[in-house]
Write an enzyme that holds these catalytic residues in place. Structure first.
Site, PDB file in Angstrom:
ATOM      1  N   HIS A 152      -9.932  -5.202  -3.587  1.00  0.00           N
ATOM      2  CA  HIS A 152      -8.616  -5.395  -2.990  1.00  0.00           C
ATOM      3  C   HIS A 152      -8.802  -5.828  -1.546  1.00  0.00           C
ATOM      4  O   HIS A 152      -9.692  -5.350  -0.843  1.00  0.00           O
ATOM      5  CB  HIS A 152      -7.767  -4.125  -3.057  1.00  0.00           C
ATOM      6  CG  HIS A 152      -8.470  -2.876  -2.646  1.00  0.00           C
ATOM      7  ND1 HIS A 152      -9.405  -2.248  -3.429  1.00  0.00           N
ATOM      8  CD2 HIS A 152      -8.392  -2.138  -1.505  1.00  0.00           C
ATOM      9  CE1 HIS A 152      -9.860  -1.180  -2.805  1.00  0.00           C
ATOM     10  NE2 HIS A 152      -9.276  -1.093  -1.629  1.00  0.00           N
ATOM     11  N   ASP A 161       0.845  -1.190   0.000  1.00  0.00           N
ATOM     12  CA  ASP A 161       0.000   0.000   0.000  1.00  0.00           C
ATOM     13  C   ASP A 161       0.890   1.254   0.000  1.00  0.00           C
ATOM     14  O   ASP A 161       1.907   1.315   0.692  1.00  0.00           O
ATOM     15  CB  ASP A 161      -0.914   0.015   1.228  1.00  0.00           C
ATOM     16  CG  ASP A 161      -2.056   1.002   1.080  1.00  0.00           C
ATOM     17  OD1 ASP A 161      -3.203   0.558   0.911  1.00  0.00           O
ATOM     18  OD2 ASP A 161      -1.800   2.234   1.121  1.00  0.00           O
TER      19      ASP A 161
END
Ligand code: 5GP
Length: 127
Positions: free
Chosen positions: A109, A38
Site C-alpha cells: 500500500h 486510512d
C-alpha cells in the site's frame, strides 16, 4: 507486529477489503488499483492506494506485477492526489516494506499524506 515474510496472507485486512468482506471509504478504483481512506488518518489527507493483485511489498510487486499493474498504481497515486486536492499544495507518498519500516499490513500500500505542512521526512532520530 511488523511484517517479516513475503508470503502473501489471504486473510490480511486489505485482502478482506478487496473481497468486500469489510467496508472502506473508497476514493478511487480502476481495473488494477483501489484507493481508500486510512482508518486512522495521520494528516488531513491520508489515503491508501493498493494494487488489486496479491503483493506484499514494493519489491514483490515490481518483481511479479505486469507493466500495466505497475503503471496503474503509479497513475492512481496521482489521481488520488488530484481528487484530494493536494497536487498544488504538496503531498508525500510512503510505502513501508517489511520489518525495519514497521509495515503492519502485508499487502502493498502507498500512503498519500497531505493537507497541512508535513514536517521532517522521518520522525525517528538519525543513526
Ligand atoms: P503500514 O504500517 O502497514 O504502512 O500501514 C497500515 C495502515 O493501514 C495504517 O495507517 C492503518 O491505520 C491502516 N489500516 C489498518 N487497518 C485498516 C482498516 O481496516 N481499514 C483502513 N481503511 N485502514 C486500515
Amino acid at each position: 507486529m511488523a511484517v517479516t515474510s513475503m508470503i502473501y496472507d489471504d486473510n490480511n485486512i486489505f485482502a478482506k477489503i478487496l473481497r468486500g468482506e469489510i467496508p472502506c471509504r473508497k476514493v478511487y478504483e480502476d481495473d488494477h488499483t483501489l484507493a481508500f481512506e486510512d482508518i486512522h488518518p495521520q494528516a488531513p489527507v491520508h489515503t491508501l492506494v493498493i494494487p488489486k493483485g496479491k503483493y506484499v511489498t514494493m519489491a514483490d510487486f515490481t518483481a511479479k506485477a505486469s507493466d500495466a499493474e505497475i503503471a496503474a498504481l503509479m497513475r492512481a497515486v496521482t489521481k488520488v492526489a488530484e481528487l484530494k486536492g493536494v497536487v498544488t499544495t504538496g503531498f508525500r507518498i510512503l510505502a513501508n516494506s517489511l520489518g525495519d519500516s514497521m509495515q503492519e499490513v502485508p499487502h502493498l500500500h502507498i500512503h498519500v499524506f497531505g493537507g497541512k505542512p508535513l514536517g521532517a521526512m522521518l520522525s525517528v532520530p538519525r543513526p
